[in-house]
Design a protein around this motif. Sequence first.
Motif, short mmCIF file in Angstrom:
data_model
loop_
_atom_site.label_atom_id
_atom_site.label_comp_id
_atom_site.label_asym_id
_atom_site.label_seq_id
_atom_site.Cartn_x
_atom_site.Cartn_y
_atom_site.Cartn_z
N GLY A 154 -5.05 -0.84 2.59
CA GLY A 154 -3.63 -0.66 2.88
C GLY A 154 -2.80 -0.96 1.65
N ARG A 155 -1.50 -0.87 1.82
CA ARG A 155 -0.56 -1.18 0.75
C ARG A 155 0.64 -1.90 1.34
N ILE A 156 1.06 -2.92 0.63
CA ILE A 156 2.30 -3.61 0.99
C ILE A 156 3.43 -2.90 0.25
N ASP A 157 4.49 -2.57 0.98
CA ASP A 157 5.57 -1.77 0.41
C ASP A 157 6.12 -2.37 -0.87
N ILE A 158 6.46 -3.66 -0.85
CA ILE A 158 7.08 -4.30 -2.03
C ILE A 158 6.56 -5.72 -2.17
N VAL A 159 6.14 -6.07 -3.37
CA VAL A 159 5.89 -7.45 -3.74
C VAL A 159 6.87 -7.77 -4.85
N ALA A 160 7.63 -8.84 -4.67
CA ALA A 160 8.68 -9.20 -5.62
C ALA A 160 8.50 -10.63 -6.09
N ASN A 161 8.64 -10.83 -7.38
CA ASN A 161 8.53 -12.17 -7.97
C ASN A 161 9.79 -12.47 -8.75
N GLY A 162 10.34 -13.64 -8.49
CA GLY A 162 11.55 -14.08 -9.16
C GLY A 162 11.83 -15.50 -8.71
N GLU A 163 13.03 -15.71 -8.22
CA GLU A 163 13.38 -17.03 -7.68
C GLU A 163 12.41 -17.43 -6.57
N LYS A 164 11.96 -16.44 -5.83
CA LYS A 164 10.95 -16.63 -4.78
C LYS A 164 9.86 -15.58 -4.96
N HIS A 165 8.76 -15.76 -4.26
CA HIS A 165 7.66 -14.79 -4.23
C HIS A 165 7.71 -14.12 -2.86
N LEU A 166 7.99 -12.82 -2.83
CA LEU A 166 8.21 -12.11 -1.57
C LEU A 166 7.19 -11.00 -1.38
N PHE A 176 2.35 -6.79 10.10
CA PHE A 176 2.02 -8.21 10.24
C PHE A 176 0.64 -8.49 9.65
N GLU A 177 -0.34 -7.65 9.97
CA GLU A 177 -1.70 -7.87 9.49
C GLU A 177 -1.76 -7.87 7.96
N LYS A 178 -1.11 -6.91 7.33
CA LYS A 178 -1.13 -6.83 5.86
C LYS A 178 -0.44 -8.04 5.24
N LEU A 179 0.71 -8.41 5.79
CA LEU A 179 1.45 -9.54 5.22
C LEU A 179 0.70 -10.86 5.38
N LEU A 180 0.12 -11.08 6.54
CA LEU A 180 -0.62 -12.32 6.76
C LEU A 180 -1.87 -12.38 5.88
N LYS A 181 -2.52 -11.25 5.65
CA LYS A 181 -3.66 -11.21 4.72
C LYS A 181 -3.18 -11.55 3.32
N TYR A 182 -2.04 -10.98 2.91
CA TYR A 182 -1.49 -11.26 1.58
C TYR A 182 -1.21 -12.76 1.43
N GLN A 183 -0.63 -13.36 2.46
CA GLN A 183 -0.32 -14.79 2.39
C GLN A 183 -1.58 -15.64 2.30
N SER A 184 -2.69 -15.17 2.88
CA SER A 184 -3.93 -15.94 2.79
C SER A 184 -4.43 -16.00 1.34
N MET A 185 -3.99 -15.06 0.52
CA MET A 185 -4.38 -15.05 -0.90
C MET A 185 -3.28 -15.61 -1.80
N HIS A 186 -2.04 -15.64 -1.30
CA HIS A 186 -0.87 -16.10 -2.06
C HIS A 186 -0.04 -16.98 -1.15
N SER A 187 -0.43 -18.25 -1.03
CA SER A 187 0.19 -19.13 -0.04
C SER A 187 1.67 -19.40 -0.29
N ASP A 188 2.15 -19.14 -1.50
CA ASP A 188 3.56 -19.38 -1.80
C ASP A 188 4.47 -18.22 -1.39
N ALA A 189 3.90 -17.12 -0.94
CA ALA A 189 4.68 -15.92 -0.63
C ALA A 189 5.47 -16.08 0.66
N GLU A 190 6.71 -15.63 0.62
CA GLU A 190 7.51 -15.50 1.83
C GLU A 190 7.27 -14.09 2.36
N LEU A 191 7.03 -13.99 3.65
CA LEU A 191 6.69 -12.71 4.27
C LEU A 191 7.89 -12.16 5.02
#
Length: 107
Positions: free
Chosen positions: A42-54, A68-83
Amino acid sequence: MFNTIKITDHAKTAQLEIADHLEMLGYSITLEYPIKYNSRDGRIDIVANGEKHLAIEVDRSTPRKKSFEKLLKYQSMHSDAELIILLRGERKPYIENGVAVIGVKKC
């Protein structure tokens, strides 16, 4: 962060409008970030890094299960990410499964 942006109804155009908005706020953007989830590609539409990790998915009027599935998987690899799931049309924001669901104004 998203209360001043207006997006169109076309998915790819909306994605670019959101990316442009975040770039103006100083974020570096990756569009269509590849991710494997539930034995699928799959692909996450946007990953943004700056003041926060989104990590952001852009959906129409309701959040999709795969978003939800893609975002939660992403967070399992990048725990600082806001989803975040952005929906077209204004509505009261809420949190579901640790993901912020936010409505954005339509053009």
